[in-house]
Design a protein around this motif. Structure first.
Motif, short mmCIF file in Angstrom:
data_model
loop_
_atom_site.label_atom_id
_atom_site.label_comp_id
_atom_site.label_asym_id
_atom_site.label_seq_id
_atom_site.Cartn_x
_atom_site.Cartn_y
_atom_site.Cartn_z
N SER A 181 7.65 -10.69 -0.66
CA SER A 181 6.50 -10.49 0.21
C SER A 181 6.44 -11.53 1.32
N VAL A 235 2.17 -11.73 -6.40
CA VAL A 235 2.74 -10.84 -5.39
C VAL A 235 4.25 -10.78 -5.56
N LEU A 280 -2.16 -11.53 2.40
CA LEU A 280 -2.54 -11.35 1.00
C LEU A 280 -3.73 -10.42 0.83
N SER A 307 -1.76 -7.10 -0.21
CA SER A 307 -1.75 -6.85 -1.66
C SER A 307 -3.12 -6.54 -2.22
#
Length: 566
Positions: A74, A70, A124, A458
């Motif tokens: 983030s 990621v 996530l 993500s």
């Protein structure tokens, strides 16, 4: 994105390693092949509850490891850094579970709790299963999603509101110090006056309690003390007692004291001892004669001790603490006795602050409603392309007034609910009460198309997003997935050829027997194998000309569509 997933001894999966692409990943296979096990494994490593039934038969533990990549800015990376876990955007999560019910969770090699794990994985992966609540179905998340749509303007208002709320808190603290309103202040003054008078009336002296305890011990042991004094006096003064012995010894040395200095010194010391013993005897006699039991004194001593103990229970463990309490009470009493002007000024200031808070909240509501209307319109348009032509989607705001200003928090005063109806003539209902799987899947897909560039998730995982759809709708769903996948990784379980054709990476889940054991295997398919799987999904056996041509047509259409959105 979820780049790699390792599964060991979960249900029918003995050992599987899946490397996902960063766009649209589709998992297909026969019913019962084990596709749900893959998603169960993902949920497990993300922090879902586990039980012993997920461990493969004959094994003592299972393991799932997920590797994510990621951006360094983030939310997941920020959360890890707050936990003092190093990461440059690479996040490796492993979770073990054994038949004794013990969990072991690690992130980048650091052991973490389930709560810490979920704090990281919440930003996530977003998993949408047929029987699971989607992120957006939770009304608690809906205001956040709407604010994400509004963007910078709402952030600016929230910053202003935070400042004013802090000012209000400071004023409330000052007003609390002044005793609140007039009635509260009056009650507080009465309490303080009572406390001050009670402490002052006792007039506790330094070491008084210790002295009283000694005095009480003497009173309680008076008879023993008198007896001991008399016995000691008798031992000194009685016939043939200590004094007689000392005097006799002194007389015995008189005849030889002039013969040697040492004899004279000894005689003088004995005579001194005799004099000292006589003084002690007289002192003991005087003390004994003065001692007598006074019932009133005993009662007064006990009463005073009880008073001091009661004072300590209320105001402090010792005189220093009681004195400090008294000083603070007197200071507060003086302040409250002369605070009418201060309180009036603070009340006026509070009224102005409440006006500011209400004004900011109204601005926030206006922004949300303005952007919400456009957002709902875009989602509705998406739904029409997904074969829900009569869809209605709107955001319902709960009304509030100035009287609610004390309920304001960092998000203002708004409480919202996403409302939806799929069919003409049907009333709109809260999103969380939609029961049609096919409608829910398409609604969520429409929203995700609009939100994929807004939130920080993500990876989206869809469990049979194609439930209850086919034909033109299936093609539209495939196109939506492909469009979202240009910005966000998607992992989708599907039985539809139209969706498989849109995949950038295709995986086949199949069940087979090995050495008398049933196992689930995961294969990454190349272009030829992908064609064969699409033929199977269409319903062909691989040799039918129509099925093959149909599969080729679907693949060509998918390639052309993906080129048009790239």
């Amino acid at each position: 994105m979820l780049s790699r997933l390792v599964i060991k001894n979960v249900a029918l999966i003995e050992n599987a390693e899946i490397t996902f692409g960063d766009k649209l990943n589709v998992l297909s296979g026969e019913t019962g092949a084990g596709k749900s096990v893959i998603l169960d494994s993902v949920n497990f490593v993300l922090g879902a509850k586990a039980d012993r039934s997920m461990i493969r038969y004959g094994e003592s533990e299972c393991l799932v490891k997920a590797e994510f990549s990621v951006p360094e800015q983030s939310q997941a990376v920020q959360t890890l850094r707050e936990m003092d876990i190093d990461t440059d955007g690479e996040i490796i999560i492993s979770r073990k579970f054994n038949d004794a019910g013990k969990n072991t969770v690690k992130i980048n090699g650091n052991t973490v709790t389930a709560t810490m794990l979920r704090a990281v994985t919440d930003s996530l992966v977003d998993v949408h299963g047929q029987s699971e609540h989607f992120f957006l179905l939770k009304e608690s998340n809906q205001l956040k999603v709407l604010d994400d749509v509004v963007g910078t303007p709402i952030i600016e208002e929230k910053t202003a509101l935070k400042t004013v709320l802090a000012q209000k808190k400071a004023i409330k603290e000052k007003m609390t110090m002044l005793g609140g309103d007039e009635q509260e202040r009056g009650r507080r003054l009465d309490v303080l006056q009572f406390q001050i008078e009670e402490i002052e009336s006792v007039d506790l002296q330094e070491n008084e309690e210790e002295e009283l305890l000694v005095k009480r011990d003497k009173i309680n042991n008076l008879e023993k003390i008198i007896t001991s004094l008399r016995e000691a006096t008798q031992a000194l003064t009685a016939e043939a007692g200590a004094l007689d012995g000392l005097r006799y010894a002194a007389r015995a040395l008189t005849g030889i004291s002039k013969l040697d200095e040492a004899y004279q010194t000894a005689q003088e010391k004995i005579e001194s001892l005799a004099i000292e013993a006589g003084d002690v005897a007289e002192t003991l006699t005087d003390i004994a004669e003065e001692l007598y039991f006074d019932e009133n004194e005993a009662e007064e001593t006990e009463t005073r001790l009880d008073t001091i103990r009661a004072l300590k229970r209320k105001y402090g463990a010792n005189k220093a603490e009681i004195d400090a309490f008294l000083a603070a009470a007197q200071a507060e009493y003086d302040l409250l006795s002369d605070c009418e002007g201060q309180f009036a000024a603070l009340t006026a200031e509070m009224a102005k602050i409440d006006e500011k808070i209400y004004e900011i909240c109204r601005k926030m509501t206006a922004l949300r409603k303005e952007h919400g209307v456009a957002f709902c319109a875009r989602v509705t348009d998406e739904l029409k392309t997904l074969n829900i032509p009569h869809a209605t989607f709107c955001i319902e705001f709960e009304e509030y007034s100035k009287s609610d200003v004390n309920k304001a928090n960092g998000n203002g005063l708004d409480s919202v609910c996403f409302m939806f109806s799929a069919n003409a003539g049907e009333p709109i209902k809260p999103l969380g009460k939609i029961i049609s799987g096919g409608e829910m899947s398409r609604f969520m897909l429409a929203v995700k198309t609009q939100l994929s560039s807004v939130n920080e998730i993500s990876t989206y995982i869809f469990d049979e997003i194609d439930a209850g759809i086919s034909g033109k709708t299936a093609k539209a769903v495939g196109e939506k997935l492909a469009r979202i996948a240009t910005r966000t990784q998607i992992i989708a379980v599907s039985h539809l050829a139209q969706i498989a054709a849109m995949s950038d990476d295709e995986f086949l889940i199949e069940k087979c027997e090995t050495d008398g054991k049933t196992v689930t295997l995961v294969h990454s398919l190349d272009e030829r194998e992908k064609m064969q799987e699409i033929v199977r999904l269409i319903g062909g056996d691989g040799s039918g000309e129509f099925a093959v041509k149909h599969a080729e047509e679907l693949l060509n259409q998918a390639k052309e569509y993906k080129k048009s959105i790239s």
